[in-house]
Design an enzyme around this catalytic site. Structure first.
Site, mmCIF file in Angstrom:
data_model
loop_
_atom_site.group_PDB
_atom_site.id
_atom_site.type_symbol
_atom_site.label_atom_id
_atom_site.label_comp_id
_atom_site.label_asym_id
_atom_site.label_seq_id
_atom_site.Cartn_x
_atom_site.Cartn_y
_atom_site.Cartn_z
ATOM 1 N N ASN A 37 0.811 -1.209 0.000
ATOM 2 C CA ASN A 37 0.000 0.000 0.000
ATOM 3 C C ASN A 37 0.855 1.273 0.000
ATOM 4 O O ASN A 37 1.635 1.509 0.916
ATOM 5 C CB ASN A 37 -0.893 -0.037 1.247
ATOM 6 C CG ASN A 37 -2.085 0.892 1.132
ATOM 7 O OD1 ASN A 37 -2.188 1.663 0.197
ATOM 8 N ND2 ASN A 37 -2.988 0.799 2.090
ATOM 9 N N ARG A 147 -12.559 -4.802 16.603
ATOM 10 C CA ARG A 147 -11.528 -3.806 16.887
ATOM 11 C C ARG A 147 -12.193 -2.440 17.014
ATOM 12 O O ARG A 147 -12.985 -2.045 16.165
ATOM 13 C CB ARG A 147 -10.505 -3.779 15.736
ATOM 14 C CG ARG A 147 -9.322 -2.869 16.027
ATOM 15 C CD ARG A 147 -8.396 -2.743 14.825
ATOM 16 N NE ARG A 147 -8.873 -1.752 13.885
ATOM 17 C CZ ARG A 147 -8.104 -1.194 12.937
ATOM 18 N NH1 ARG A 147 -6.843 -1.569 12.788
ATOM 19 N NH2 ARG A 147 -8.607 -0.303 12.103
ATOM 20 N N TYR A 159 -8.235 8.041 14.286
ATOM 21 C CA TYR A 159 -6.871 7.739 13.874
ATOM 22 C C TYR A 159 -6.703 6.264 13.505
ATOM 23 O O TYR A 159 -7.463 5.394 13.935
ATOM 24 C CB TYR A 159 -5.899 8.127 14.990
ATOM 25 C CG TYR A 159 -5.679 7.023 15.969
ATOM 26 C CD1 TYR A 159 -4.597 6.177 15.797
ATOM 27 C CD2 TYR A 159 -6.566 6.783 16.990
ATOM 28 C CE1 TYR A 159 -4.401 5.119 16.649
ATOM 29 C CE2 TYR A 159 -6.384 5.737 17.843
ATOM 30 C CZ TYR A 159 -5.302 4.908 17.668
ATOM 31 O OH TYR A 159 -5.129 3.855 18.494
ATOM 32 N N ASP A 209 -6.000 -0.960 18.274
ATOM 33 C CA ASP A 209 -4.746 -0.793 17.540
ATOM 34 C C ASP A 209 -4.176 0.583 17.879
ATOM 35 O O ASP A 209 -4.778 1.606 17.548
ATOM 36 C CB ASP A 209 -5.045 -0.911 16.039
ATOM 37 C CG ASP A 209 -3.797 -1.010 15.188
ATOM 38 O OD1 ASP A 209 -2.701 -0.734 15.717
ATOM 39 O OD2 ASP A 209 -3.918 -1.364 14.002
ATOM 40 N N HIS A 211 -1.336 1.619 16.682
ATOM 41 C CA HIS A 211 -0.682 2.025 15.439
ATOM 42 C C HIS A 211 0.684 2.678 15.652
ATOM 43 O O HIS A 211 0.974 3.725 15.075
ATOM 44 C CB HIS A 211 -1.610 2.954 14.645
ATOM 45 C CG HIS A 211 -1.815 2.504 13.229
ATOM 46 N ND1 HIS A 211 -1.249 3.149 12.164
ATOM 47 C CD2 HIS A 211 -2.490 1.456 12.725
ATOM 48 C CE1 HIS A 211 -1.590 2.523 11.052
ATOM 49 N NE2 HIS A 211 -2.346 1.489 11.366
ATOM 50 N N GLU A 235 -2.778 -3.705 20.090
ATOM 51 C CA GLU A 235 -1.923 -3.954 18.919
ATOM 52 C C GLU A 235 -0.933 -2.816 18.684
ATOM 53 O O GLU A 235 -1.290 -1.647 18.842
ATOM 54 C CB GLU A 235 -2.837 -4.102 17.703
ATOM 55 C CG GLU A 235 -2.119 -4.246 16.378
ATOM 56 C CD GLU A 235 -3.120 -4.397 15.235
ATOM 57 O OE1 GLU A 235 -4.286 -4.762 15.484
ATOM 58 O OE2 GLU A 235 -2.733 -4.144 14.082
ATOM 59 N N GLU A 261 2.599 -6.406 11.872
ATOM 60 C CA GLU A 261 2.088 -6.271 10.501
ATOM 61 C C GLU A 261 3.091 -5.609 9.564
ATOM 62 O O GLU A 261 3.019 -5.805 8.358
ATOM 63 C CB GLU A 261 0.760 -5.508 10.491
ATOM 64 C CG GLU A 261 0.886 -4.055 10.919
ATOM 65 C CD GLU A 261 -0.455 -3.339 10.981
ATOM 66 O OE1 GLU A 261 -1.394 -3.896 11.562
ATOM 67 O OE2 GLU A 261 -0.547 -2.227 10.445
ATOM 68 N N ARG A 282 1.599 -10.848 14.048
ATOM 69 C CA ARG A 282 0.643 -10.247 13.113
ATOM 70 C C ARG A 282 1.118 -10.226 11.661
ATOM 71 O O ARG A 282 0.545 -9.513 10.831
ATOM 72 C CB ARG A 282 0.397 -8.789 13.548
ATOM 73 C CG ARG A 282 -0.340 -8.628 14.825
ATOM 74 C CD ARG A 282 -1.838 -8.558 14.624
ATOM 75 N NE ARG A 282 -2.258 -7.400 13.884
ATOM 76 C CZ ARG A 282 -3.178 -7.432 12.920
ATOM 77 N NH1 ARG A 282 -3.739 -8.569 12.566
ATOM 78 N NH2 ARG A 282 -3.538 -6.322 12.297
ATOM 79 N N GLU A 338 -7.703 -11.237 10.990
ATOM 80 C CA GLU A 338 -8.335 -9.945 10.689
ATOM 81 C C GLU A 338 -9.017 -10.047 9.332
ATOM 82 O O GLU A 338 -8.436 -10.543 8.365
ATOM 83 C CB GLU A 338 -7.261 -8.851 10.658
ATOM 84 C CG GLU A 338 -7.812 -7.462 10.360
ATOM 85 C CD GLU A 338 -6.708 -6.406 10.321
ATOM 86 O OE1 GLU A 338 -5.556 -6.759 10.020
ATOM 87 O OE2 GLU A 338 -7.010 -5.234 10.610
ATOM 88 N N TRP A 401 2.480 7.246 12.023
ATOM 89 C CA TRP A 401 1.064 7.184 11.644
ATOM 90 C C TRP A 401 0.467 5.873 12.093
ATOM 91 O O TRP A 401 0.963 4.840 11.983
ATOM 92 C CB TRP A 401 0.850 7.323 10.134
ATOM 93 C CG TRP A 401 -0.602 7.191 9.816
ATOM 94 C CD1 TRP A 401 -1.591 8.058 10.179
ATOM 95 C CD2 TRP A 401 -1.254 6.101 9.128
ATOM 96 N NE1 TRP A 401 -2.804 7.597 9.763
ATOM 97 C CE2 TRP A 401 -2.629 6.388 9.133
ATOM 98 C CE3 TRP A 401 -0.799 4.917 8.551
ATOM 99 C CZ2 TRP A 401 -3.577 5.544 8.559
ATOM 100 C CZ3 TRP A 401 -1.721 4.079 7.980
ATOM 101 C CH2 TRP A 401 -3.103 4.382 7.960
HETATM 102 C C1 GCO Z 1 -4.493 -3.124 10.640
HETATM 103 C C2 GCO Z 1 -3.555 -2.085 10.095
HETATM 104 C C3 GCO Z 1 -4.069 -1.344 8.899
HETATM 105 C C4 GCO Z 1 -2.941 -0.489 8.318
HETATM 106 C C5 GCO Z 1 -2.839 -0.640 6.844
HETATM 107 C C6 GCO Z 1 -1.760 0.193 6.210
HETATM 108 O O1 GCO Z 1 -4.328 -3.465 11.804
HETATM 109 O O2 GCO Z 1 -5.315 -3.587 9.861
HETATM 110 O O3 GCO Z 1 -3.033 -1.303 11.094
HETATM 111 O O4 GCO Z 1 -5.220 -0.629 9.233
HETATM 112 O O5 GCO Z 1 -3.142 0.841 8.633
HETATM 113 O O6 GCO Z 1 -2.630 -1.978 6.545
HETATM 114 O O7 GCO Z 1 -1.812 0.004 4.821
HETATM 115 MG MG MG Z 2 -2.699 -2.677 12.747
#
Ligand code: GCO
Ligand code: MG
Length: 401
Positions: A37, A147, A159, A209, A211, A235, A261, A282, A338, A401
């Site tokens: 992405n 979530r 966010y 999450d 993030h 997360e 992730e 993840r 997920e 972010w």
């Molecule tokens: C999640 C992730 C996504 C990411 C995205 C970025 O837990 O699913 O944090 O929401 O923001 O994959 O491209």
């Molecule tokens: Mg995530």
């Protein structure tokens, strides 16, 4: 059997998806997801210019050998672009092998360890009424675990949730700029979980999450503050490139932790798993080099009683999602998957055997991974330049972010 073609299809029926199709001299085809992405075309070039020419003439059955050739043979290791490209090759070869065997992929991974695959979905809202409505919508769709993401008073956006990129007058996209205030967030989030628990009861599994936005100390405090609300997990509570940072978080809270992730290799998890600093890994099939290395990570994690939770937002294509569901069904230490679902257009471009029913996924019984890509339809959705959002503090400093 020999590989005679390896071609890349870019299609954007909602998101920019990058798909590799490998074809053999017997006419068998396999698909792999290489979507990254916001940096999609880098992977397209990696595959088209550097990997596809190496694949021609190889025996598609030699999956491990081909994986090692691409990983070690490049000399330059790891990183999301490299590992997304290798993932696409790995999954396409597994797809071919399973099609030739006339079996769904999960049968080659050891067969089913469960009847169906538990999922979680996303609920988002700017405020509590909007959030509650979103939770109810997910419950109506069958989701059993949810979530929770919300707006923070004083901040512009919910966010960690995608927004439309800004487009400058000359038509060039720019990342959407969001704002952030960690102190306001840390004050607000426990009140959100208190409200969600009193509205939806004690039993609904809830996830959150963070993030990557907190320091280890702030993450430790949030984990502690959320303990009364019995989260399924917290997360990405802190950027885990600093794996040792999780020691501090872990020693202060019993809230379960999920991470990984954005990771690409087993090395990114080494301290986290060896020291049992997290509860869920993840990593995604698509960004981790494919099914082969992810299976190795999951077996490694199993030795420390850590479970799996494959990343599955809308930016993993149905090809990557299908591969994930086959793994989920086969491994013993599966935790949760997920699943955000797809746009109607994506469902038409990628026809898939996997099903979502009553909050559970199943990969289906079609040979291979069970996904076919409609090239004609895909051509109707050309690439659209796009970025993920970026984040700034009130004084303008760039934040995670
Ligand atoms: C999640 C992730 C996504 C990411 C995205 C970025 O837990 O699913 O944090 O929401 O923001 O994959 O491209
Ligand atoms: Mg995530």
């Amino acid at each position: 059997m020999k590989i005679v073609d390896a071609s890349v299809v870019v299609a954007s029926p909602g998101r920019n998806f990058v798909t590799l199709r490998i074809t053999t001299d017997d006419g068998v085809t396999g698909l792999g997801d290489a979507t990254l992405n916001g940096r999609e075309l880098a992977v397209v070039s990696y595959l088209r210019d550097h990997v596809a020419p190496l694949l021609i003439g190889l025996d598609p059955h030699r999956i491990e050998d081909t994986w090692q050739l691409l990983y070690r043979g490049a000399y330059w290791r790891r990183g999301p672009v490299t590992m997304a490209a290798i993932a696409a090759v790995d999954v396409a070869l597994w797809d071919i092998k399973a099609k030739v065997a006339n079996l769904p992929l999960y049968q080659l991974l050891g067969g089913a360890s469960r009847e169906r695959v538990r999922t979680y979905g996303h609920a988002n809202g700017r405020d509590l009424p909007e959030l509650f409505e979103s939770v109810r919508e997910r419950l109506d769709q069958g989701y059993k675990s949810i979530r929770i993401q919300t707006g923070v008073p004083g901040l512009k956006r919910v966010y960690g949730v995608h927004g439309e990129p800004e487009v400058t007058p000359d038509g060039h996209p720019r990342p959407l700029v969001e704002d952030w205030d960690t102190a306001a967030y840390l004050r607000h989030i426990p009140t959100v979980f208190e409200a969600v628990r009193s509205e939806f009861g004690a039993e609904l599994p809830l996830l959150h999450d963070a993030h990557h936005r907190l320091s280890p100390q702030q993450a430790a405090r949030l984990g502690k503050d959320l303990e009364p609300y019995d989260l399924f997990w917290l997360e990405d509570c802190t950027p885990a490139e600093n794996q040792e940072g999780l020691r501090l978080v872990r020693s202060h809270t019993t809230t379960p932790l999920a991470i990984g992730e954005v990771f690409n290799t087993i090395h990114d998890f080494r301290t986290l798993v060896n020291e049992q600093l997290i509860d869920y890994v993840r990593a995604a099939v698509t960004h981790f080099g494919g099914v082969s290395p992810l299976k190795k990570l999951f077996d490694f994690a199993a030795q420390q009683q850590i479970k799996t939770a494959i990343h599955g937002p809308e930016d993993i294509s149905p090809v990557g999602m299908a591969a994930a569901i086959h793994l989920d069904l086969a491994i013993h230490n599966f935790g949760i998957q997920e699943y955000a679902g797809y746009t109607a257009a994506t469902e038409e471009v990628f026809r898939h055997a996997f099903t979502f029913d009553d909050g559970y996924l199943h990969p289906g019984e079609a040979p291979g991974i069970g996904v076919e890509l409609d090239d004609e339809l895909a051509a109707a959705y050309p690439y659209v330049p796009a970025y993920l959002p970026v984040n700034r503090l009130a004084d303008g400093t760039v934040h995670d972010w």
